[in-house]
Design a protein around this motif. Structure first.
Motif, PDB file in Angstrom:
ATOM      1  N   LYS A  90       0.829  -1.212   0.000  1.00  0.00           N
ATOM      2  CA  LYS A  90       0.000   0.000   0.000  1.00  0.00           C
ATOM      3  C   LYS A  90       0.865   1.266   0.000  1.00  0.00           C
ATOM      4  CE  LYS A  90      -1.844  -1.080   3.968  1.00  0.00           C
ATOM      5  NZ  LYS A  90      -1.143  -2.323   4.322  1.00  0.00           N
ATOM      6  N   SER A  91       1.818   1.284   0.921  1.00  0.00           N
ATOM      7  CA  SER A  91       2.671   2.481   1.002  1.00  0.00           C
ATOM      8  C   SER A  91       3.469   2.661  -0.277  1.00  0.00           C
ATOM      9  CB  SER A  91       3.618   2.376   2.196  1.00  0.00           C
ATOM     10  OG  SER A  91       2.879   2.400   3.393  1.00  0.00           O
ATOM     11  N   THR A  92       3.964   1.547  -0.809  1.00  0.00           N
ATOM     12  CA  THR A  92       4.717   1.614  -2.053  1.00  0.00           C
ATOM     13  C   THR A  92       3.864   2.222  -3.152  1.00  0.00           C
ATOM     14  OG1 THR A  92       5.811  -0.406  -1.314  1.00  0.00           O
ATOM     15  CG2 THR A  92       6.178   0.254  -3.590  1.00  0.00           C
ATOM     16  N   ALA A 150      -3.141  10.180   1.398  1.00  0.00           N
ATOM     17  CA  ALA A 150      -2.863  10.048   2.822  1.00  0.00           C
ATOM     18  C   ALA A 150      -2.529   8.597   3.122  1.00  0.00           C
ATOM     19  CB  ALA A 150      -4.074  10.497   3.632  1.00  0.00           C
ATOM     20  N   ASP A 151      -1.323   8.385   3.709  1.00  0.00           N
ATOM     21  CA  ASP A 151      -0.915   7.024   4.069  1.00  0.00           C
ATOM     22  C   ASP A 151      -1.192   6.825   5.553  1.00  0.00           C
ATOM     23  OD1 ASP A 151       0.154   4.539   4.261  1.00  0.00           O
ATOM     24  OD2 ASP A 151       2.095   5.055   3.354  1.00  0.00           O
ATOM     25  N   GLU A 152      -2.242   6.076   5.830  1.00  0.00           N
ATOM     26  CA  GLU A 152      -2.684   5.834   7.205  1.00  0.00           C
ATOM     27  C   GLU A 152      -2.775   7.129   8.014  1.00  0.00           C
ATOM     28  OE1 GLU A 152      -1.069   2.418   9.143  1.00  0.00           O
ATOM     29  OE2 GLU A 152      -0.203   1.683   7.277  1.00  0.00           O
ATOM     30  N   PRO A 153      -3.603   8.058   7.585  1.00  0.00           N
ATOM     31  CA  PRO A 153      -3.657   9.362   8.268  1.00  0.00           C
ATOM     32  C   PRO A 153      -4.179   9.248   9.696  1.00  0.00           C
ATOM     33  CG  PRO A 153      -5.466   9.167   6.712  1.00  0.00           C
ATOM     34  CD  PRO A 153      -4.597   7.977   6.484  1.00  0.00           C
ATOM     35  N   SER A 181      -1.064  -1.842  13.041  1.00  0.00           N
ATOM     36  CA  SER A 181      -0.560  -0.891  12.047  1.00  0.00           C
ATOM     37  C   SER A 181       0.951  -0.995  11.985  1.00  0.00           C
ATOM     38  CB  SER A 181      -0.969   0.534  12.430  1.00  0.00           C
ATOM     39  OG  SER A 181      -0.220   0.961  13.535  1.00  0.00           O
ATOM     40  N   SER A 182       1.476  -0.579  10.864  1.00  0.00           N
ATOM     41  CA  SER A 182       2.912  -0.742  10.683  1.00  0.00           C
ATOM     42  C   SER A 182       3.670   0.434  11.256  1.00  0.00           C
ATOM     43  CB  SER A 182       3.234  -0.858   9.195  1.00  0.00           C
ATOM     44  OG  SER A 182       2.758   0.266   8.524  1.00  0.00           O
TER      45      SER A 182
HETATM   46 MG   LIG Z   1       2.630   1.323   4.914  1.00  0.00          MG
END
Ligand SMILES: [Mg+2]
Ligand SMILES: Nc1ncnc2c1ncn2[C@@H]1O[C@H](COP(=O)(O)OP(=O)(O)OP(=O)(O)O)[C@@H](O)[C@H]1O
Lengths: 269, 422
Positions: free
Chosen positions: A70-72, A191-194, A268-269
């Motif tokens: 996801k982040s990638t 937004a990455d895991e806002p 969560s990471s």
């Molecule tokens: Mg991530």
């Protein structure tokens, strides 16, 4: 140099090439995008053939287990990272060939990024933090101030502009970060895991802010582990092993929901 | 076209933004900034102080040249650097009065000359009052004219005083006050040692001299040249001469040298046992010394700037790694490499300028300190404007040079990795 690199950006923004197959309003178009990390001799396919289209004023949540890419994906979409292969067009402009400087300009003008850990500059006031991206574009001091104030009001922090980050609550910090992402009037808000660092109640208020921004016409894509956060979006994309395995409106339940995701989803990471 | 015009504008804004950010950063890390810039502060302070001292000394010498006149020539005994007289006893190469007899006939370019002697540390008294450590100078009448020390009251020493070895003297106002003599003290007597002298005149106080050595505030008494040998049998003699004009000063010196070699019986091929020097020569020598001093000081400054620069580099590297996330963020919101680099480079330069500023301040303090040391004749020391410019130039260069590597390091950071840092 600078001039040559930026010229195509302007040109491409003004007129859409007629050859483009994607329908009106497609602001993001990914085709067979991969991102391969080399760790020693091993090759990790963080993204493994992603094809995706995002339209104007869409509201998308990306879900998936930890490590699913996801982040990638967000980094590639946000032009922070380059795809190893494949095609990525933003606003109808192919980004794969752009120079670093041109990518920086794209990030500045088209993309607003919100991070899980806010990333505010501690020594600066909320206003200064929000103004910051405008330093890197063509705006005078007065415009910067005006726009930063306006966007802070928009996220409901009109009365906190002088506060430093350590004088703000977590939710307020994230609002400042969102204001900063919006200040350049980006094509897309990412937004990455806002809400990853926020409690449920604060998460809810941040998500309400996203909802409001969406109503005001903002295109939004966000990553989350939590179903109740994802339900705010209109469309949910689910990933597994660098691939999209499910992509449907949020009011439909996913077809095959893998049992493992529920376990991974909590942390969560 | 519009973009062409905007490019420098964008840079300008980036520039003042960076300066602003740098100031904030320096302010936020006050202690660290001060410690970091100490090397540069010391370097700049010492270079400005040295330049100030040299400038002051030179200004002093120049005023001296003006009061003494650049036609003045000094002649004194000197041991040669080579030859048989190299290790000669200083007494054996002293001038004898007769060495100069008939000088004016043989040296057509010399207008006038005067022999003189010095007797230091004499006690001078008048009634119960006495003053110690007075310099007694035996002078021929022409010495006054060459040195331009006019007699304000009474009369100068005359040729008759000289021929008759009269016990007459001139005193300076300082001594007059110290001995509590009347303003009009002509005709009164004073004791020099045990000899009685009549006061015939009062001379103007001595212009402060750079050549006078450490006895500037001592009082002076002038007696006829010959009379001085009554006070002390064996005396060293020096000679003051004046050329007819500045143009023939070199000729006059050559003539004097030739004449003295003959009267002192120096064989051809042997080096001079004396020295003939004009004020211009002294100025030239000073300039040479100044260059050497400047070079030595420059070396020291260079080293301290190098050390200071390494300090700056170190602190900038620390700053870059501390602010990795900030750099990542700035890149993520659209800062180009050049923008990041400019920011850190300017921070280093501002830090160095700050060091330079403090250094110039300390240099000024040092200069004021030097100027106020008594008996050192540095009261004309000041920091010339060009030295301040030079200091800032150097500081800026050090900032750019040593800030470059950390700035490039910052600019090269990958935004994703930078944001993941810690
Ligand atoms: Mg991530
Ligand atoms: N810089 C890197 N070098 C090597 N492998 C990487 C790198 N960044 C990510 N990966 C790998 O790529 C895969 C996808 O990572 P990514 O961060 O996109 O996951 P994610 O879906 O965001 O996970 P999470 O929900 O935990 O944040 C993971 O297997 C990860 O180990």
């Amino acid at each position: 140099m600078k001039k040559l690199q930026t010229m195509p950006t302007i040109a491409a923004k003004a007129e859409k090439p007629p050859s483009r197959p994607e329908p009106e309003g497609a602001i993001i178009h990914l085709r067979d995008v991969t991102r391969v990390y080399k760790v020693g001799v091993e090759r990790i396919h963080a993204l493994d053939g992603i094809t995706l289209e995002l339209h104007d004023n869409e509201y998308v949540a990306v879900m998936g287990a930890s490590g699913s890419g996801k982040s990638t994906l967000m980094n590639v979409l946000g032009c922070l990272d380059r795809a190893t292969s494949g095609h990525y067009a933003l606003d109808g402009q192919n980004t794969t060939r752009l120079s670093d400087a041109a990518l920086a300009r794209v990030r500045n003008e088209r993309i607003g990024f919100v991070f899980q850990s806010f990333e505010l500059l501690g020594q600066h006031s909320a206003l200064k933090n929000v103004e910051m991206p405008l330093i890197y574009s063509k705006n005078g001091w007065w415009t910067r101030r005006k726009r930063a104030k306006k966007v802070l009001e928009r996220v409901g922090l009109g009365d906190r502009i002088k506060h430093k980050p350590n004088q703000l609550s977590g939710g307020e910090k994230q609002r400042v970060a969102i204001a900063r992402a919006l200040v350049c009037e980006p094509t897309i808000l990412m937004a990455d895991e806002p809400t990853g660092n926020l409690d449920t109640k604060t998460s809810e208020s941040i998500m309400n802010l996203f909802d409001q921004l969406h109503r005001e016409g903002q295109t939004i894509i966000l990553v989350t582990h939590e179903e109740h956060v994802a339900r705010h979006a209109r469309r949910i994309i689910r990933m597994r092993d660098g691939k999209i395995y499910d992509d449907r409106p949020s009011n439909q339940s996913p077809a095959d929901k893998p049992a493992t995701e529920k376990d991974a989803g909590g942390k969560s990471s | 076209m519009k973009m062409l015009l905007q490019a420098p504008l964008v840079f300008l804004r980036l520039f003042y933004q960076s300066v602003y950010l740098a100031m904030g950063q320096i302010w936020a890390n006050k202690t660290r900034s001060i410690l970091t810039t100490i090397g540069i502060v010391i370097g700049v302070a010492s270079v400005t102080a040295v330049i100030a001292a040299l400038t002051g000394l030179k200004a002093k010498i120049l005023t001296q040249v003006e009061t003494l006149g650049s036609n003045t020539i000094f002649i004194s005994p000197r041991r040669p650097d080579t030859g048989p007289m190299q290790h000669a006893n200083f007494w054996s190469i002293r001038f004898l009065p007769e060495h100069f007899d008939g000088l004016l006939d043989h040296c057509p370019s010399v207008k006038r000359f005067g022999r003189q002697t010095w007797i230091g540390g004499k006690t001078v008294s008048h009634r119960e009052r006495s003053v110690e450590n007075v310099t007694v100078r035996g002078i021929e009448p022409d010495c006054h004219k060459i040195e331009s020390r006019p007699v304000t009251d009474g009369r100068p020493l005359s040729v008759i005083d000289e021929i008759q070895t009269r016990q007459v003297c001139l005193i300076d106002p300082k001594l007059r006050n110290e001995l509590h003599l009347d303003r009009d003290c002509i005709g009164q007597t004073i004791l020099i040692g045990h000899n009685t002298f009549y006061i015939v005149g009062v001379v103007e106080p001595r212009p402060e001299s750079v050549f006078g050595g450490g006895d500037q505030d001592r009082s002076e008494v002038f007696v006829p040249f010959k009379t001085s040998f009554k006070l002390q049998r064996y005396l060293y003699i020096g000679v003051l001469a004046e050329s007819k004009s500045a143009e023939v000063s070199d000729d006059a010196q050559a003539e004097l040298r030739f004449f003295l070699r003959r009267t002192r019986n120096i064989k051809p091929g042997e080096p001079d046992t004396f020295e003939v020097m004009s004020l211009q020569n002294i100025l030239d020598i000073f300039n040479k010394i100044a260059i050497i001093v400047t070079m030595v000081a420059g070396g020291i400054v260079g080293i301290s700037l190098l050390v200071g620069g390494v300090g700056i580099m170190n602190i900038m590297l620390v700053s870059v790694s501390e602010r990795t996330r900030e750099i990542g963020l700035r890149k993520a919101v659209g800062a180009k490499k050049t923008a990041i680099m400019t920011q850190f480079l300017i921070e280093a330069v501002v830090l160095c300028f700050f060091g330079g500023l403090v250094g110039v301040g300390f240099g000024q303090l040092l200069t004021m300190g030097i100027a106020n040391i008594p008996k050192v004749e540095m009261d004309m020391a000041y920091i010339p404007l060009w030295a301040i410019g030079l200091s800032f130039g150097f500081s800026g260069t050090v900032g750019i040079f040593f800030g470059m590597f950390p700035a490039i390091k910052a600019a090269r950071l990958d935004p994703i990795e930078a944001l993941r840092h810690e």
